[in-house]
Every structure is written in structure tokens, then in C-alpha cells.
Design a protein around this motif. Sequence first.
Motif, PDB file in Angstrom:
ATOM      1  N   ALA A  59       0.863  -1.180   0.000  1.00 45.68           N
ATOM      2  CA  ALA A  59       0.000   0.000   0.000  1.00 45.68           C
ATOM      3  C   ALA A  59       0.898   1.227   0.000  1.00 45.68           C
ATOM      4  CB  ALA A  59      -0.910   0.003   1.223  1.00 45.68           C
ATOM      5  N   TYR A  60       0.408   2.299  -0.613  1.00 44.13           N
ATOM      6  CA  TYR A  60       1.130   3.564  -0.641  1.00 44.13           C
ATOM      7  C   TYR A  60       0.124   4.672  -0.376  1.00 44.13           C
ATOM      8  CZ  TYR A  60       4.497   7.117  -1.831  1.00 44.13           C
ATOM      9  OH  TYR A  60       5.346   8.182  -1.751  1.00 44.13           O
ATOM     10  N   GLU A  61       0.478   5.600   0.517  1.00 39.78           N
ATOM     11  CA  GLU A  61      -0.454   6.656   0.912  1.00 39.78           C
ATOM     12  C   GLU A  61       0.251   7.999   0.861  1.00 39.78           C
ATOM     13  OE1 GLU A  61      -2.342   9.495   3.673  1.00 39.78           O
ATOM     14  OE2 GLU A  61      -0.389   8.572   3.963  1.00 39.78           O
ATOM     15  N   ALA A  62      -0.459   8.999   0.397  1.00 46.51           N
ATOM     16  CA  ALA A  62       0.025  10.379   0.433  1.00 46.51           C
ATOM     17  C   ALA A  62      -1.157  11.272   0.745  1.00 46.51           C
ATOM     18  CB  ALA A  62       0.658  10.784  -0.895  1.00 46.51           C
ATOM     19  N   ASP A  63      -0.856  12.420   1.321  1.00 41.80           N
ATOM     20  CA  ASP A  63      -1.929  13.345   1.668  1.00 41.80           C
ATOM     21  C   ASP A  63      -1.400  14.761   1.757  1.00 41.80           C
ATOM     22  OD1 ASP A  63      -0.742  13.720   4.312  1.00 41.80           O
ATOM     23  OD2 ASP A  63      -1.667  11.825   4.864  1.00 41.80           O
ATOM     24  N   ALA A  64      -2.315  15.676   1.831  1.00 40.70           N
ATOM     25  CA  ALA A  64      -2.022  17.082   2.088  1.00 40.70           C
ATOM     26  C   ALA A  64      -3.164  17.559   2.968  1.00 40.70           C
ATOM     27  CB  ALA A  64      -1.930  17.881   0.801  1.00 40.70           C
ATOM     28  N   ILE A  65      -2.908  17.625   4.271  1.00 43.88           N
ATOM     29  CA  ILE A  65      -3.946  17.977   5.240  1.00 43.88           C
ATOM     30  C   ILE A  65      -3.466  19.164   6.061  1.00 43.88           C
ATOM     31  CG2 ILE A  65      -5.300  17.174   7.213  1.00 43.88           C
ATOM     32  CD1 ILE A  65      -4.958  14.319   6.061  1.00 43.88           C
ATOM     33  N   ASP A  66      -4.273  20.204   6.096  1.00 43.14           N
ATOM     34  CA  ASP A  66      -3.960  21.394   6.889  1.00 43.14           C
ATOM     35  C   ASP A  66      -4.230  21.065   8.356  1.00 43.14           C
ATOM     36  OD1 ASP A  66      -4.413  23.860   8.393  1.00 43.14           O
ATOM     37  OD2 ASP A  66      -4.273  24.861   6.452  1.00 43.14           O
ATOM     38  N   PRO A  67      -3.208  21.153   9.218  1.00 45.07           N
ATOM     39  CA  PRO A  67      -3.407  20.791  10.629  1.00 45.07           C
ATOM     40  C   PRO A  67      -4.323  21.752  11.391  1.00 45.07           C
ATOM     41  CG  PRO A  67      -1.196  21.648  10.299  1.00 45.07           C
ATOM     42  CD  PRO A  67      -1.837  21.538   8.945  1.00 45.07           C
ATOM     43  N   ARG A  68      -4.484  22.973  10.903  1.00 43.06           N
ATOM     44  CA  ARG A  68      -5.368  23.927  11.590  1.00 43.06           C
ATOM     45  C   ARG A  68      -6.823  23.736  11.205  1.00 43.06           C
ATOM     46  NH1 ARG A  68      -4.875  28.984  10.175  1.00 43.06           N
ATOM     47  NH2 ARG A  68      -3.755  28.513   8.284  1.00 43.06           N
ATOM     48  N   THR A  69      -7.079  23.570   9.905  1.00 44.75           N
ATOM     49  CA  THR A  69      -8.470  23.490   9.450  1.00 44.75           C
ATOM     50  C   THR A  69      -8.965  22.056   9.276  1.00 44.75           C
ATOM     51  OG1 THR A  69      -7.847  23.519   7.105  1.00 44.75           O
ATOM     52  CG2 THR A  69      -8.213  25.664   8.184  1.00 44.75           C
ATOM     53  N   THR A  71      -8.610  20.267   6.754  1.00 44.27           N
ATOM     54  CA  THR A  71      -9.089  20.093   5.386  1.00 44.27           C
ATOM     55  C   THR A  71      -7.921  19.653   4.509  1.00 44.27           C
ATOM     56  OG1 THR A  71      -8.675  22.420   4.857  1.00 44.27           O
ATOM     57  CG2 THR A  71     -10.895  21.846   5.621  1.00 44.27           C
ATOM     58  N   GLY A  72      -8.246  19.076   3.366  1.00 45.44           N
ATOM     59  CA  GLY A  72      -7.209  18.624   2.449  1.00 45.44           C
ATOM     60  C   GLY A  72      -7.657  17.367   1.752  1.00 45.44           C
ATOM     61  N   GLY A 118      -9.560   7.542  -2.328  1.00 42.33           N
ATOM     62  CA  GLY A 118      -9.157   8.880  -1.953  1.00 42.33           C
ATOM     63  C   GLY A 118     -10.332   9.666  -1.431  1.00 42.33           C
ATOM     64  N   TYR A 119     -10.014  10.590  -0.543  1.00 41.71           N
ATOM     65  CA  TYR A 119     -11.039  11.432   0.061  1.00 41.71           C
ATOM     66  C   TYR A 119     -10.549  12.860   0.138  1.00 41.71           C
ATOM     67  CZ  TYR A 119     -13.219   7.073   1.359  1.00 41.71           C
ATOM     68  OH  TYR A 119     -13.804   5.840   1.298  1.00 41.71           O
ATOM     69  N   ARG A 120     -11.433  13.766  -0.147  1.00 42.19           N
ATOM     70  CA  ARG A 120     -11.179  15.183   0.088  1.00 42.19           C
ATOM     71  C   ARG A 120     -11.829  15.510   1.433  1.00 42.19           C
ATOM     72  NH1 ARG A 120      -9.247  18.614  -3.192  1.00 42.19           N
ATOM     73  NH2 ARG A 120      -9.783  17.461  -5.070  1.00 42.19           N
ATOM     74  N   LEU A 121     -11.083  16.136   2.303  1.00 38.68           N
ATOM     75  CA  LEU A 121     -11.579  16.515   3.617  1.00 38.68           C
ATOM     76  C   LEU A 121     -12.031  17.963   3.558  1.00 38.68           C
ATOM     77  CD1 LEU A 121      -8.628  14.947   5.629  1.00 38.68           C
ATOM     78  CD2 LEU A 121     -10.823  13.882   5.063  1.00 38.68           C
ATOM     79  N   GLU A 122     -13.333  18.157   3.666  1.00 37.49           N
ATOM     80  CA  GLU A 122     -13.898  19.502   3.549  1.00 37.49           C
ATOM     81  C   GLU A 122     -14.566  19.906   4.850  1.00 37.49           C
ATOM     82  OE1 GLU A 122     -16.547  19.247   0.223  1.00 37.49           O
ATOM     83  OE2 GLU A 122     -14.909  19.187  -1.244  1.00 37.49           O
ATOM     84  N   ARG A 123     -14.773  21.213   5.005  1.00 38.29           N
ATOM     85  CA  ARG A 123     -15.479  21.723   6.185  1.00 38.29           C
ATOM     86  C   ARG A 123     -16.950  21.501   6.034  1.00 38.29           C
ATOM     87  NH1 ARG A 123     -12.646  26.823   8.780  1.00 38.29           N
ATOM     88  NH2 ARG A 123     -12.279  25.424  10.443  1.00 38.29           N
TER      89      ARG A 123
END
Length: 123
Positions: A59-69, A71-72, A118-123
Motif C-alpha cells: 500500500a502507498y499513501e500520500a496526503d495534504a492535510i492542513d493541521p489547523r483546518t 481540510t485537504g 481517496g477522500y477530500r476533507l472539507e469543512r
Amino acid sequence: MVELSRSDALALLASVTFGRRALPAIRPVNHLMDQGAVVIRTHSGSMLLDGSMASEVVAYEADAIDPRTHTGWSVVVTGIATRVTDPDDLVRYHALLVPWTDTELAHVVRIIPELVSGYRLER
């Protein structure tokens, strides 16, 4: 969480150069996408190269998640990893995929994504 299509997930994965290889162990590595495959470099002692590995499920995983909000996005691919042995491919990948660490990363592994989520993390 908003589920991403396979193509959107792979496009996001291609937009970054750093992720985590998992199975058999989780390790941070840099990568590139080439013709739909995830390509990483690894060292001689890598668990991916143990024995006479012809191919292995990883398995291979990558992400871009803002630690404050919080989201990502996050993408995970699972597929067959094979050692790259073609001399021309090795030269090309060594030029394109510069290690982020000073560890000797002489070997190249190509992961062909079979399962992509994949998932987009939204508010």
C-alpha cells in the motif's frame, strides 16, 4: 469526507512527491507517478527487496492535510510492487527521483495501483 474518483485520486497523488509506503512496514519515501504507476527508490536492506521478491502487494499513501483546518485530501493505492531492472528505466528514475535523505537508495520499485481510494476533507 468526499470520496474521490480514481482519476482524481491519482492526479492528487501525482501532485505531491512525498508519501508513505506501507506493507510490510510503513516508511516515509518520495515518489513520482509514471504512466499510472507509483515509483519509489529504496535501499538494499529494504523489506521490499527481501529474498527473491518478484512482486509483492503493498500500500502507498500520500496526503495534504492542513493541521489547523483539518481540510485537504488523502489517497491510498494498493497494488503489486516490482523491482525495476531495466537499465534505461533505472537511469531515468535515478535522474528524476532524487532521494530526500542521504541514505543510499540504489534500487527502484514500481507499484501498479490496483485499488485506489481517496477522500477530500472539507469543512
